[in-house]
Design an enzyme around this catalytic site. Structure first.
Site: not given
Length: 230
Positions: A83, A197
């Site tokens: 992430t 992202c």
């Protein structure tokens, strides 16, 4: 082949993509029966989200360090945080273990430089777009100019990630919203767009942008395979 330690579950939708991409790449490099040697520590993202919204980054850092140490103890020889947002504590995680941590922003910067890009638009969670840990690393360490969306666009991008993409929901309305945000970043001078992202690649494809997209999920996974295969 060395062992990859994956810190995932943030969300599991993107972690599943990491697992698929890493194994697909290993198979392509080593043959049809080859697969990656990897360990996955998968968080309950609802707990992560709650602490993020509360601004309790100290608790989150402790959790990430614990995960990294467990993976190292399990035999991981390279760590990746699956992430972008949680790279906020990447330096603390790296300091807590002896195996290397492959930073997702460094991977993105290397590919941007290779493509001759000097100014890039950054899309991600509000944390990634607004805090300095990601933008400053790209600028200070790699000499890149980074532009982020305006406040309203940042709120839209963040909402779509947390309300839809982490739950596996992909809609044309949200794709149109991202297309519009990308267009405004290009108008602001962006020569490329960093999909900062790991869920955005579920929504946005190259045809949605007038400039090249740099999907950090795919770039990070590919770089990890290159490091463990050598």
């Amino acid at each position: 082949m060395k062992m990859i330690g994956m810190i995932g579950g943030m969300s599991w939708e993107s972690s599943a993509e990491y697992y698929r991409l890493i194994n697909r790449d290993v198979r392509g490099r080593l043959g049809p029966t080859a697969s990656a040697r990897c360990l996955l520590w998968s968080f309950d993202f609802s707990e992560i989200e709650r602490l993020q919204n509360a601004g309790d980054w100290n608790a989150l850092t402790a959790m990430m360090i614990d995960a990294a140490r467990r993976l190292e103890a399990g035999g991981a020889e390279l760590l990746i945080i699956c992430t972008n947002t949680m790279h906020l504590m990447a330096d603390a995680v790296q300091a807590a273990v002896s195996v290397p941590l492959l930073h997702i922003a460094d991977v993105a910067a290397d590919r941007l430089h290779a493509a001759g890009i000097e100014k890039a638009g950054l899309l991600g969670t509000a944390f990634t777009m607004e805090k300095d840990f990601y933008r400053d690393r790209l600028a200070a360490r790699h000499g890149l100019s980074v532009v982020v969306p305006g406040a309203e666009d940042r709120a839209v991008a963040h909402r779509i990630i947390y309300d839809e993409l982490v739950a596996g929901v992909v809609t044309e309305a949200s794709r149109d919203a991202y297309r519009a945000i990308i267009a405004r970043l290009v108008d602001a001078g962006a020569e490329a767009i960093i999909l900062g992202c790991t869920e955005i690649m579920l929504l946005v494809q190259p045809e949605d942008s007038p400039v090249p997209l740099f999907d950090t999920t795919t770039l990070h996974a590919t770089a990890a395979v290159e490091m463990v295969i050598g």
